[in-house]
Design an enzyme around this catalytic site. Structure first.
Site, short mmCIF file in Angstrom:
data_model
loop_
_atom_site.label_atom_id
_atom_site.label_comp_id
_atom_site.label_asym_id
_atom_site.label_seq_id
_atom_site.Cartn_x
_atom_site.Cartn_y
_atom_site.Cartn_z
N CYS A 162 0.80 -1.22 0.00
CA CYS A 162 0.00 0.00 0.00
C CYS A 162 0.84 1.28 0.00
CB CYS A 162 -0.95 -0.01 1.19
SG CYS A 162 -1.96 -1.49 1.26
N HIS A 302 -2.80 8.25 5.81
CA HIS A 302 -3.05 6.89 5.31
C HIS A 302 -4.39 6.40 5.84
CE1 HIS A 302 -1.99 3.08 3.60
NE2 HIS A 302 -2.08 2.44 4.76
N GLU A 313 -0.46 5.03 13.18
CA GLU A 313 -0.10 6.20 12.38
C GLU A 313 -0.10 7.46 13.24
OE1 GLU A 313 -1.19 8.56 8.26
OE2 GLU A 313 -2.62 7.08 9.01
N LYS A 334 -9.66 8.03 2.35
CA LYS A 334 -10.08 6.65 2.09
C LYS A 334 -11.52 6.42 2.54
CE LYS A 334 -5.62 4.21 2.22
NZ LYS A 334 -4.73 5.36 2.51
N HIS A 339 -9.83 1.83 -0.02
CA HIS A 339 -8.38 1.68 -0.03
C HIS A 339 -7.94 1.09 -1.37
CE1 HIS A 339 -4.35 1.08 1.02
NE2 HIS A 339 -4.47 0.45 2.18
N PHE A 399 1.64 -3.49 4.03
CA PHE A 399 2.05 -4.80 4.51
C PHE A 399 3.52 -5.03 4.16
CE2 PHE A 399 -2.32 -7.17 4.44
CZ PHE A 399 -2.76 -6.37 5.47
#
Length: 411
Positions: A162, A302, A313, A334, A339, A399
């Site tokens: 991502c 994010h 975050e 998002k 996403h 990830f």
């Protein structure tokens, strides 16, 4: 001598619109791009989640029949976004050997791969299409864009989950600083509204299960958040040296000041709960940009709407910005788009650039009960930003512990 790098074109296809212009307009209108998935494969595979951020305009309405047949949807979305960005930049005349593509994806041609495997099982090897490999390659979008627009300085591909397309934009900055090219198209695309990612993400309990109201399922920082919503699409930025842009009389949206990349080395899916790696990426980006934490006025976060990720975050941002974080207008888009995985950073960077250019921070929808652990200035309606130079950042984390951040300034 450090060169000034500027943004001269923006393009996208997303759950909010078939163009970046429409995506931005609908984002400001507080629309949700999250809808019920009506494909028959939802019932066939008995998928536990039946909603997501599907592209609002189908590729066959924007590409030729041959292009849709010979390109995986991930490449189709990339080509649509890149062509819009290129036209938006004025379709500049550039020596092909001075024009580079740096593109990204998180998964690549999953539709092509799984369809080909079904064909192999059901009809045998002779019926597998000869274009299967070129269509499923993760570098397929970069190749399609470079061939369509004539970029011969390189067609690079980043695959960092991502964080992929944010890393591509950071790479573009480096390409231009080093003199590898005069113009770079950077961004990312993903075609992940597909039964396999939906099933896999649901199996790991990463997705929101708010089946009763998909449009409000993505709730960044909300106390009731329960996972992210899968999305698809792509976005592109045209980046060039200021000297090159001024010489051709280009309109300039914003300046790209730099980027930062780091890794957590912590866990394959979970972020470092203290946000150490993410904080390093932000600090590296600010250092390359030559600005301080106190200069930042806007963040496109994010903010996936996962219980663990959102907190991690915020911890990272608190490490970097301290008390100043409460003074930064933070948008979590998002909530509107879902996403986009490998395309997420690109569309959020595009939103950041547009926010600086129009001096309007876009809204975050669906967040009505802020988590008590999160003390930030979340933008919930379009908000006017200050006059004068404004610095904004876009953050992406993926990830594998991938972290990427880019920094822009208004002009």
């Amino acid at each position: 001598m450090t060169k000034r790098i500027v943004v001269t074109g923006i393009g996208a296809t997303s759950p909010l619109g078939g163009t970046f212009v429409d995506s931005w307009k609908n984002l400001l209108a507080k629309e949700s791009g999250i809808t019920r998935i009506t494909h028959d494969w939802v019932a066939r595979y008995e998928l536990p989640i039946d909603f997501g951020g599907q592209v609002r305009v189908q590729s066959d309405e924007q590409l030729t029949r041959q292009e849709t047949k010979r390109l995986d949807p991930s490449s189709q979305y990339g080509l649509i976004a890149a062509r819009e960005a290129w036209a938006d930049a004025g379709s500049p005349e550039v020596v092909p050997e001075r024009f580079l593509v740096d593109w990204a994806t998180g998964i690549g041609g999953i539709w092509t791969l799984t369809d080909a495997m079904d064909t192999l099982r059901e009809k045998g090897p002779r019926r597998v299409l000869p274009m299967t490999i070129p269509m499923l390659m993760p570098n397929g979008p970069a190749a399609a864009i470079s061939m369509s627009l004539g970029a011969r300085a390189g067609a690079r591909t980043v695959v960092s989950a991502c964080a992929s397309s944010t890393e591509s934009i950071a790479n573009a900055y480096d390409h231009l600083q080093k003199g590898d090219a005069d113009i770079v198209i950077a961004g990312g695309s993903e075609a992940s509204i597909h039964p396999l990612p939906l099933a896999a993400f649901a199996s790991m309990h990463a997705l929101s299960s708010r089946m009763d109201d998909p449009a409000s399922a993505s709730r960044p920082y909300d106390v009731t958040r329960d996972g992210f919503v899968l999305g698809e699409g792509g976005a592109a930025l045209v980046l060039e040296t200021e000297e090159h842009a001024l010489a051709r009389g280009a309109r300039i949206y914003a300046e790209l000041l730099g980027g930062g990349v780091s890794s957590d080395a912590f866990h394959i899916t979970a972020p470092d709960p203290e946000g150490n790696g993410a904080a390093r990426a932000v600090k590296t980006a600010l250092a390359q940009a030559g600005v301080s934490a106190d200069d930042v006025a806007h963040i496109n976060a994010h903010a996936t709407s996962t219980p663990v990720g959102d907190i991690a975050e915020i911890h990272a941002l608190e490490r970097v910005f301290g008390d100043h974080l409460k003074s930064i207008a933070i948008s979590a888009t998002k909530a509107s788009t879902g996403h986009l995985l490998g395309g997420a950073g690109a569309i959020e960077a595009a939103f950041t650039v547009k926010a600086l250019h129009t001096r309007t921070a876009p809204p975050t929808i669906n967040t009505t009960q802020m988590d008590a652990e999160i003390d930030i200035d979340l933008v919930t309606s379009p908000r006017q930003l200050a006059d004068g130079p404004i610095v904004g950042i876009s953050t992406s984390f993926g990830f594998g512990g991938h972290n990427a951040v880019v920094v822009f300034r208004s002009v």
